[in-house]
Scaffold this motif. Sequence first.
Motif, PDB file in Angstrom:
ATOM      1  N   ASP A  45       3.841  10.505   3.404  1.00 41.40           N
ATOM      2  CA  ASP A  45       2.501  11.172   3.101  1.00 41.40           C
ATOM      3  C   ASP A  45       2.693  11.334   1.319  1.00 41.40           C
ATOM      4  O   ASP A  45       3.565  12.061   0.705  1.00 41.40           O
ATOM      5  CB  ASP A  45       2.694  12.471   3.697  1.00 41.40           C
ATOM      6  CG  ASP A  45       1.676  13.418   3.514  1.00 41.40           C
ATOM      7  OD1 ASP A  45       1.179  13.664   2.151  1.00 41.40           O
ATOM      8  OD2 ASP A  45       0.999  13.966   4.332  1.00 41.40           O
ATOM      9  N   ALA A  46       1.737  10.889   0.606  1.00 43.97           N
ATOM     10  CA  ALA A  46       1.744  10.915  -0.798  1.00 43.97           C
ATOM     11  C   ALA A  46       1.534  12.394  -1.382  1.00 43.97           C
ATOM     12  O   ALA A  46       1.552  12.526  -2.596  1.00 43.97           O
ATOM     13  CB  ALA A  46       0.746   9.828  -1.393  1.00 43.97           C
ATOM     14  N   HIS A  47       1.261  13.333  -0.313  1.00 40.60           N
ATOM     15  CA  HIS A  47       1.176  14.669  -0.989  1.00 40.60           C
ATOM     16  C   HIS A  47       2.339  15.460  -0.629  1.00 40.60           C
ATOM     17  O   HIS A  47       2.202  16.724  -1.177  1.00 40.60           O
ATOM     18  CB  HIS A  47      -0.389  15.211  -0.286  1.00 40.60           C
ATOM     19  CG  HIS A  47      -1.496  14.454  -0.556  1.00 40.60           C
ATOM     20  ND1 HIS A  47      -2.090  13.537   0.254  1.00 40.60           N
ATOM     21  CD2 HIS A  47      -2.291  14.531  -1.861  1.00 40.60           C
ATOM     22  CE1 HIS A  47      -3.067  12.794  -0.355  1.00 40.60           C
ATOM     23  NE2 HIS A  47      -3.262  13.434  -1.815  1.00 40.60           N
ATOM     24  N   THR A  48       2.985  15.187   0.209  1.00 44.61           N
ATOM     25  CA  THR A  48       4.227  16.094   0.565  1.00 44.61           C
ATOM     26  C   THR A  48       5.565  15.395   0.518  1.00 44.61           C
ATOM     27  O   THR A  48       6.536  15.716   0.708  1.00 44.61           O
ATOM     28  CB  THR A  48       3.988  16.723   2.002  1.00 44.61           C
ATOM     29  OG1 THR A  48       4.017  15.624   2.877  1.00 44.61           O
ATOM     30  CG2 THR A  48       2.637  17.398   2.358  1.00 44.61           C
ATOM     31  N   GLY A  49       5.391  14.042   0.840  1.00 44.82           N
ATOM     32  CA  GLY A  49       6.524  13.178   0.639  1.00 44.82           C
ATOM     33  C   GLY A  49       7.055  13.024   2.099  1.00 44.82           C
ATOM     34  O   GLY A  49       8.222  12.458   2.381  1.00 44.82           O
ATOM     35  N   ALA A  50       6.617  13.479   3.024  1.00 47.34           N
ATOM     36  CA  ALA A  50       7.229  13.519   4.411  1.00 47.34           C
ATOM     37  C   ALA A  50       6.973  12.029   5.142  1.00 47.34           C
ATOM     38  O   ALA A  50       5.978  11.504   4.822  1.00 47.34           O
ATOM     39  CB  ALA A  50       6.217  14.600   5.632  1.00 47.34           C
ATOM     40  N   PRO A  51       7.938  11.815   6.022  1.00 47.48           N
ATOM     41  CA  PRO A  51       7.738  10.411   6.529  1.00 47.48           C
ATOM     42  C   PRO A  51       6.528  10.410   7.371  1.00 47.48           C
ATOM     43  O   PRO A  51       6.172  11.165   8.038  1.00 47.48           O
ATOM     44  CB  PRO A  51       9.094  10.340   7.445  1.00 47.48           C
ATOM     45  CG  PRO A  51       9.704  11.432   6.983  1.00 47.48           C
ATOM     46  CD  PRO A  51       8.946  12.611   6.414  1.00 47.48           C
ATOM     47  N   MET A  52       5.980   9.095   7.734  1.00 46.39           N
ATOM     48  CA  MET A  52       5.044   8.894   8.464  1.00 46.39           C
ATOM     49  C   MET A  52       5.298   8.338   9.997  1.00 46.39           C
ATOM     50  O   MET A  52       6.264   7.501   9.849  1.00 46.39           O
ATOM     51  CB  MET A  52       4.077   7.970   8.020  1.00 46.39           C
ATOM     52  CG  MET A  52       3.429   8.388   6.600  1.00 46.39           C
ATOM     53  SD  MET A  52       2.164   7.286   5.972  1.00 46.39           S
ATOM     54  CE  MET A  52       0.850   7.901   6.851  1.00 46.39           C
ATOM     55  N   ILE A  95       4.226   5.979  -2.052  1.00 43.32           N
ATOM     56  CA  ILE A  95       2.688   5.181  -2.656  1.00 43.32           C
ATOM     57  C   ILE A  95       1.581   6.163  -2.306  1.00 43.32           C
ATOM     58  O   ILE A  95       1.221   6.642  -1.288  1.00 43.32           O
ATOM     59  CB  ILE A  95       2.833   3.965  -1.699  1.00 43.32           C
ATOM     60  CG1 ILE A  95       3.838   2.843  -2.178  1.00 43.32           C
ATOM     61  CG2 ILE A  95       1.492   3.017  -2.246  1.00 43.32           C
ATOM     62  CD1 ILE A  95       4.040   1.881  -1.125  1.00 43.32           C
ATOM     63  N   ASP A  96       0.852   6.114  -3.306  1.00 38.37           N
ATOM     64  CA  ASP A  96      -0.508   6.932  -3.314  1.00 38.37           C
ATOM     65  C   ASP A  96      -1.455   5.930  -3.540  1.00 38.37           C
ATOM     66  O   ASP A  96      -2.495   6.194  -2.468  1.00 38.37           O
ATOM     67  CB  ASP A  96      -0.625   7.694  -4.471  1.00 38.37           C
ATOM     68  CG  ASP A  96      -1.731   8.715  -4.394  1.00 38.37           C
ATOM     69  OD1 ASP A  96      -2.733   8.407  -4.873  1.00 38.37           O
ATOM     70  OD2 ASP A  96      -1.784   9.824  -4.003  1.00 38.37           O
ATOM     71  N   ARG A  97      -1.439   4.893  -3.996  1.00 39.58           N
ATOM     72  CA  ARG A  97      -2.700   3.906  -4.125  1.00 39.58           C
ATOM     73  C   ARG A  97      -2.197   2.545  -4.288  1.00 39.58           C
ATOM     74  O   ARG A  97      -1.226   2.488  -5.153  1.00 39.58           O
ATOM     75  CB  ARG A  97      -3.792   4.303  -4.864  1.00 39.58           C
ATOM     76  CG  ARG A  97      -3.500   4.548  -6.235  1.00 39.58           C
ATOM     77  CD  ARG A  97      -4.437   5.384  -6.867  1.00 39.58           C
ATOM     78  NE  ARG A  97      -4.374   6.776  -6.416  1.00 39.58           N
ATOM     79  CZ  ARG A  97      -4.824   7.930  -7.342  1.00 39.58           C
ATOM     80  NH1 ARG A  97      -5.582   7.479  -8.347  1.00 39.58           N
ATOM     81  NH2 ARG A  97      -4.891   8.897  -6.684  1.00 39.58           N
ATOM     82  N   VAL A  98      -2.831   1.460  -3.957  1.00 39.90           N
ATOM     83  CA  VAL A  98      -2.569   0.097  -4.283  1.00 39.90           C
ATOM     84  C   VAL A  98      -3.756  -0.589  -4.636  1.00 39.90           C
ATOM     85  O   VAL A  98      -4.838  -0.800  -4.435  1.00 39.90           O
ATOM     86  CB  VAL A  98      -1.979  -0.706  -3.006  1.00 39.90           C
ATOM     87  CG1 VAL A  98      -1.492  -1.872  -3.028  1.00 39.90           C
ATOM     88  CG2 VAL A  98      -0.797   0.220  -2.527  1.00 39.90           C
ATOM     89  N   PHE A  99      -3.547  -1.540  -5.895  1.00 39.65           N
ATOM     90  CA  PHE A  99      -4.251  -2.464  -6.313  1.00 39.65           C
ATOM     91  C   PHE A  99      -3.987  -3.754  -6.295  1.00 39.65           C
ATOM     92  O   PHE A  99      -2.773  -4.096  -6.850  1.00 39.65           O
ATOM     93  CB  PHE A  99      -4.851  -2.254  -7.830  1.00 39.65           C
ATOM     94  CG  PHE A  99      -5.471  -0.899  -8.049  1.00 39.65           C
ATOM     95  CD1 PHE A  99      -6.745  -0.569  -7.772  1.00 39.65           C
ATOM     96  CD2 PHE A  99      -4.726   0.313  -8.603  1.00 39.65           C
ATOM     97  CE1 PHE A  99      -7.289   0.517  -8.154  1.00 39.65           C
ATOM     98  CE2 PHE A  99      -5.345   1.363  -8.798  1.00 39.65           C
ATOM     99  CZ  PHE A  99      -6.645   1.668  -8.451  1.00 39.65           C
ATOM    100  N   LEU A 100      -4.774  -4.633  -5.746  1.00 38.29           N
ATOM    101  CA  LEU A 100      -4.247  -6.154  -5.670  1.00 38.29           C
ATOM    102  C   LEU A 100      -4.783  -6.896  -6.869  1.00 38.29           C
ATOM    103  O   LEU A 100      -6.226  -6.531  -7.089  1.00 38.29           O
ATOM    104  CB  LEU A 100      -4.483  -6.856  -4.216  1.00 38.29           C
ATOM    105  CG  LEU A 100      -3.702  -6.460  -3.217  1.00 38.29           C
ATOM    106  CD1 LEU A 100      -4.119  -7.300  -2.104  1.00 38.29           C
ATOM    107  CD2 LEU A 100      -2.342  -6.182  -3.296  1.00 38.29           C
TER     108      LEU A 100
END
Length: 102
Positions: A45-52, A95-100
Amino acid sequence: KPLTLTPLAWVAGTVYEILVQPGEQFYVFAVKPAQGSGVILRIADAHTGAPMSSVTTGNLVYDLMKEAYFRKLNVQVAYRDFGPDPQSGTNKLCIDRVFLTQ
């Protein structure tokens, strides 16, 4: 009170390693910039750091990072640093966002 997020940091390069440990909810991608050492990033979770709990190809971040790895594409990744993670021995760089790019 609104949640205060850690600032975004960026790395650009190629994905050279993937580690998936579903039982531990640990999904990691190593990105190597053109110069310098690699950065170990995780899906969390890019807002809390909690695992998914469940990351599959339906997860856009996972899918894009996997494609970048297999196609050897350049990738730009924004991430947030949630500090040391005693379980992995690394910082929780989520990870918050990805650009290729090509």
